[in-house]
Design a protein around this motif. Sequence first.
Motif, PDB file in Angstrom:
ATOM      1  N   GLU A  93       0.828  -1.208   0.000  1.00  0.00           N
ATOM      2  CA  GLU A  93       0.000   0.000   0.000  1.00  0.00           C
ATOM      3  C   GLU A  93       0.867   1.264   0.000  1.00  0.00           C
ATOM      4  OE1 GLU A  93      -3.252   0.640  -0.375  1.00  0.00           O
ATOM      5  OE2 GLU A  93      -3.459  -1.499  -0.825  1.00  0.00           O
ATOM      6  N   ASN A  94       2.010   1.220   0.692  1.00  0.00           N
ATOM      7  CA  ASN A  94       2.907   2.381   0.711  1.00  0.00           C
ATOM      8  C   ASN A  94       3.418   2.690  -0.695  1.00  0.00           C
ATOM      9  OD1 ASN A  94       2.630   2.742   3.449  1.00  0.00           O
ATOM     10  ND2 ASN A  94       4.479   1.590   3.958  1.00  0.00           N
ATOM     11  N   THR A  95       3.748   1.644  -1.451  1.00  0.00           N
ATOM     12  CA  THR A  95       4.224   1.846  -2.820  1.00  0.00           C
ATOM     13  C   THR A  95       3.114   2.410  -3.690  1.00  0.00           C
ATOM     14  OG1 THR A  95       5.781   0.014  -2.565  1.00  0.00           O
ATOM     15  CG2 THR A  95       5.278   0.712  -4.807  1.00  0.00           C
ATOM     16  N   ILE A  96       1.888   1.911  -3.520  1.00  0.00           N
ATOM     17  CA  ILE A  96       0.752   2.436  -4.281  1.00  0.00           C
ATOM     18  C   ILE A  96       0.554   3.919  -3.971  1.00  0.00           C
ATOM     19  CG2 ILE A  96      -1.763   2.316  -4.525  1.00  0.00           C
ATOM     20  CD1 ILE A  96      -1.497  -0.740  -4.243  1.00  0.00           C
ATOM     21  N   GLN A  97       0.666   4.309  -2.700  1.00  0.00           N
ATOM     22  CA  GLN A  97       0.521   5.721  -2.332  1.00  0.00           C
ATOM     23  C   GLN A  97       1.638   6.564  -2.942  1.00  0.00           C
ATOM     24  OE1 GLN A  97       0.333   5.717   1.937  1.00  0.00           O
ATOM     25  NE2 GLN A  97      -1.683   4.727   1.982  1.00  0.00           N
ATOM     26  N   ASP A  98       2.867   6.039  -2.931  1.00  0.00           N
ATOM     27  CA  ASP A  98       3.986   6.770  -3.536  1.00  0.00           C
ATOM     28  C   ASP A  98       3.782   6.932  -5.040  1.00  0.00           C
ATOM     29  OD1 ASP A  98       5.220   6.986  -1.077  1.00  0.00           O
ATOM     30  OD2 ASP A  98       6.605   5.313  -1.410  1.00  0.00           O
ATOM     31  N   LEU A  99       3.308   5.876  -5.702  1.00  0.00           N
ATOM     32  CA  LEU A  99       3.031   5.964  -7.138  1.00  0.00           C
ATOM     33  C   LEU A  99       1.935   6.980  -7.432  1.00  0.00           C
ATOM     34  CD1 LEU A  99       3.198   2.202  -8.178  1.00  0.00           C
ATOM     35  CD2 LEU A  99       4.782   4.021  -8.850  1.00  0.00           C
ATOM     36  N   GLN A 100       0.897   6.994  -6.604  1.00  0.00           N
ATOM     37  CA  GLN A 100      -0.191   7.947  -6.808  1.00  0.00           C
ATOM     38  C   GLN A 100       0.291   9.381  -6.605  1.00  0.00           C
ATOM     39  OE1 GLN A 100      -3.192   6.317  -4.204  1.00  0.00           O
ATOM     40  NE2 GLN A 100      -4.076   5.067  -5.834  1.00  0.00           N
ATOM     41  N   ALA A 101       1.232   9.579  -5.692  1.00  0.00           N
ATOM     42  CA  ALA A 101       1.806  10.911  -5.494  1.00  0.00           C
ATOM     43  C   ALA A 101       2.586  11.366  -6.729  1.00  0.00           C
ATOM     44  CB  ALA A 101       2.713  10.925  -4.260  1.00  0.00           C
ATOM     45  N   LEU A 102       3.105  10.406  -7.497  1.00  0.00           N
ATOM     46  CA  LEU A 102       3.837  10.719  -8.725  1.00  0.00           C
ATOM     47  C   LEU A 102       2.914  10.787  -9.941  1.00  0.00           C
ATOM     48  CD1 LEU A 102       6.971   8.457  -8.195  1.00  0.00           C
ATOM     49  CD2 LEU A 102       6.890  10.949  -8.086  1.00  0.00           C
ATOM     50  N   GLY A 103       1.625  10.506  -9.756  1.00  0.00           N
ATOM     51  CA  GLY A 103       0.680  10.593 -10.859  1.00  0.00           C
ATOM     52  C   GLY A 103       0.348   9.267 -11.520  1.00  0.00           C
ATOM     53  N   PHE A 104       0.729   8.156 -10.901  1.00  0.00           N
ATOM     54  CA  PHE A 104       0.443   6.839 -11.453  1.00  0.00           C
ATOM     55  C   PHE A 104      -0.685   6.195 -10.656  1.00  0.00           C
ATOM     56  CE2 PHE A 104       4.872   7.547 -12.562  1.00  0.00           C
ATOM     57  CZ  PHE A 104       4.871   7.220 -13.910  1.00  0.00           C
ATOM     58  N   ALA A 105      -1.622   5.571 -11.347  1.00  0.00           N
ATOM     59  CA  ALA A 105      -2.716   4.871 -10.683  1.00  0.00           C
ATOM     60  C   ALA A 105      -2.203   3.554 -10.106  1.00  0.00           C
ATOM     61  CB  ALA A 105      -3.836   4.602 -11.673  1.00  0.00           C
ATOM     62  N   ALA A 106      -2.996   2.954  -9.240  1.00  0.00           N
ATOM     63  CA  ALA A 106      -2.646   1.624  -8.719  1.00  0.00           C
ATOM     64  C   ALA A 106      -2.549   0.661  -9.902  1.00  0.00           C
ATOM     65  CB  ALA A 106      -3.710   1.150  -7.735  1.00  0.00           C
ATOM     66  N   PRO A 107      -1.601  -0.253  -9.867  1.00  0.00           N
ATOM     67  CA  PRO A 107      -1.388  -1.116 -11.034  1.00  0.00           C
ATOM     68  C   PRO A 107      -2.595  -2.000 -11.346  1.00  0.00           C
ATOM     69  CG  PRO A 107       0.021  -1.770  -9.198  1.00  0.00           C
ATOM     70  CD  PRO A 107      -0.695  -0.546  -8.784  1.00  0.00           C
ATOM     71  N   THR A 108      -2.900  -2.068 -12.634  1.00  0.00           N
ATOM     72  CA  THR A 108      -3.935  -2.978 -13.118  1.00  0.00           C
ATOM     73  C   THR A 108      -3.333  -4.023 -14.046  1.00  0.00           C
ATOM     74  OG1 THR A 108      -4.423  -1.495 -14.966  1.00  0.00           O
ATOM     75  CG2 THR A 108      -5.749  -1.250 -12.955  1.00  0.00           C
ATOM     76  N   SER A 109      -2.045  -3.900 -14.315  1.00  0.00           N
ATOM     77  CA  SER A 109      -1.322  -4.879 -15.133  1.00  0.00           C
ATOM     78  C   SER A 109       0.136  -4.850 -14.705  1.00  0.00           C
ATOM     79  CB  SER A 109      -1.470  -4.548 -16.625  1.00  0.00           C
ATOM     80  OG  SER A 109      -0.813  -3.339 -16.919  1.00  0.00           O
ATOM     81  N   ILE A 110       0.984  -5.447 -15.496  1.00  0.00           N
ATOM     82  CA  ILE A 110       2.396  -5.541 -15.132  1.00  0.00           C
ATOM     83  C   ILE A 110       3.111  -4.191 -15.284  1.00  0.00           C
ATOM     84  CG2 ILE A 110       4.548  -6.698 -15.718  1.00  0.00           C
ATOM     85  CD1 ILE A 110       3.037  -9.022 -15.102  1.00  0.00           C
ATOM     86  N   GLN A 111       2.740  -3.395 -16.290  1.00  0.00           N
ATOM     87  CA  GLN A 111       3.402  -2.117 -16.547  1.00  0.00           C
ATOM     88  C   GLN A 111       2.425  -0.968 -16.349  1.00  0.00           C
ATOM     89  OE1 GLN A 111       5.088  -2.347 -20.442  1.00  0.00           O
ATOM     90  NE2 GLN A 111       6.404  -4.035 -19.932  1.00  0.00           N
ATOM     91  N   PRO A 112       2.920   0.214 -15.950  1.00  0.00           N
ATOM     92  CA  PRO A 112       2.013   1.344 -15.737  1.00  0.00           C
ATOM     93  C   PRO A 112       1.393   1.825 -17.049  1.00  0.00           C
ATOM     94  CG  PRO A 112       4.292   2.036 -15.450  1.00  0.00           C
ATOM     95  CD  PRO A 112       4.306   0.552 -15.630  1.00  0.00           C
ATOM     96  N   SER A 113       0.081   1.894 -17.079  1.00  0.00           N
ATOM     97  CA  SER A 113      -0.617   2.293 -18.304  1.00  0.00           C
ATOM     98  C   SER A 113      -0.349   3.756 -18.644  1.00  0.00           C
ATOM     99  CB  SER A 113      -2.111   2.033 -18.170  1.00  0.00           C
ATOM    100  OG  SER A 113      -2.631   2.741 -17.072  1.00  0.00           O
ATOM    101  N   GLU A 114       0.019   4.576 -17.664  1.00  0.00           N
ATOM    102  CA  GLU A 114       0.316   5.988 -17.930  1.00  0.00           C
ATOM    103  C   GLU A 114       1.525   6.154 -18.844  1.00  0.00           C
ATOM    104  OE1 GLU A 114      -1.799   5.795 -14.022  1.00  0.00           O
ATOM    105  OE2 GLU A 114      -0.139   4.723 -14.929  1.00  0.00           O
ATOM    106  N   LEU A 115       2.382   5.146 -18.913  1.00  0.00           N
ATOM    107  CA  LEU A 115       3.558   5.213 -19.769  1.00  0.00           C
ATOM    108  C   LEU A 115       3.493   4.259 -20.957  1.00  0.00           C
ATOM    109  CD1 LEU A 115       6.519   5.419 -17.232  1.00  0.00           C
ATOM    110  CD2 LEU A 115       5.628   7.214 -18.687  1.00  0.00           C
ATOM    111  N   PHE A 116       2.972   3.059 -20.758  1.00  0.00           N
ATOM    112  CA  PHE A 116       3.116   2.019 -21.766  1.00  0.00           C
ATOM    113  C   PHE A 116       1.825   1.610 -22.455  1.00  0.00           C
ATOM    114  CE2 PHE A 116       6.710   1.468 -18.865  1.00  0.00           C
ATOM    115  CZ  PHE A 116       7.746   1.595 -19.781  1.00  0.00           C
ATOM    116  N   ASP A 117       0.713   2.229 -22.144  1.00  0.00           N
ATOM    117  CA  ASP A 117      -0.537   1.931 -22.818  1.00  0.00           C
ATOM    118  C   ASP A 117      -0.505   2.576 -24.203  1.00  0.00           C
ATOM    119  OD1 ASP A 117      -3.748   2.835 -23.061  1.00  0.00           O
ATOM    120  OD2 ASP A 117      -3.334   0.820 -22.305  1.00  0.00           O
ATOM    121  N   SER A 118      -1.176   1.964 -25.174  1.00  0.00           N
ATOM    122  CA  SER A 118      -1.163   2.525 -26.527  1.00  0.00           C
ATOM    123  C   SER A 118      -1.787   3.916 -26.565  1.00  0.00           C
ATOM    124  CB  SER A 118      -1.873   1.585 -27.505  1.00  0.00           C
ATOM    125  OG  SER A 118      -3.208   1.379 -27.099  1.00  0.00           O
ATOM    126  N   GLU A 119      -2.764   4.173 -25.700  1.00  0.00           N
ATOM    127  CA  GLU A 119      -3.356   5.514 -25.638  1.00  0.00           C
ATOM    128  C   GLU A 119      -2.342   6.544 -25.169  1.00  0.00           C
ATOM    129  OE1 GLU A 119      -6.925   5.524 -23.313  1.00  0.00           O
ATOM    130  OE2 GLU A 119      -7.753   3.819 -24.410  1.00  0.00           O
TER     131      GLU A 119
END
Length: 186
Positions: A93-119
């Motif tokens: 949970e601490n890592t999820i909070q740190d990621l959210q502070a950086l603008g990343f959502a909680a992971p829904t797959s192996i890679q962050p969709s904010e960077l590696f999603d086709s959109e």
Amino acid sequence: MLDFILQPWPWWFSGLILAGIMFSLLFFGNSFGFSANLRTICSIGGAGKKVKFFDFDWKKQTWNLVFLLGAILGGFITNQYLTLPDQVVDISENTIQDLQALGFAAPTSIQPSELFDSEALFTLKGFLILAIGGLMVGFGARYAGGCTSGHAISGLADLQLPSLIAVIGFFIGGLIMTFGIFPLIF
């Protein structure tokens, strides 16, 4: 058999595998690093006729090309046949909070969709992040005389001071990106 492969493996297993590979490479007088493959591929393509850097005996690096091909093939096999459809990386949970502070959502797959999603890739910001990041990694690998895997795995195993300096630089660059640049752009 598939259940055995898909279960979480102990952390030390990969260390044993890396140690075995490094002992083998050192025994045969080779060094590990993925960025060397770009030089080899350019040499095979004939770049050595125009640029002296690419004029070398690329056949001695065939083993590294096989390793690169195996990594690509292994990634494909893992993605196609060994990944469960709803598998999510289990992080604290601490890592999820740190990621959210950086603008990343909680992971829904192996890679962050904010960077590696086709959109994300087809937005100006996403494209620029990956393109500029790729150029910086490429320049850094060339400037440092090797990539992160070459210095951190092979160079440190060979007790090379330049590799230690390069690895410290890689970590500093990662910290600057994580705590300095990401908060500004996300």
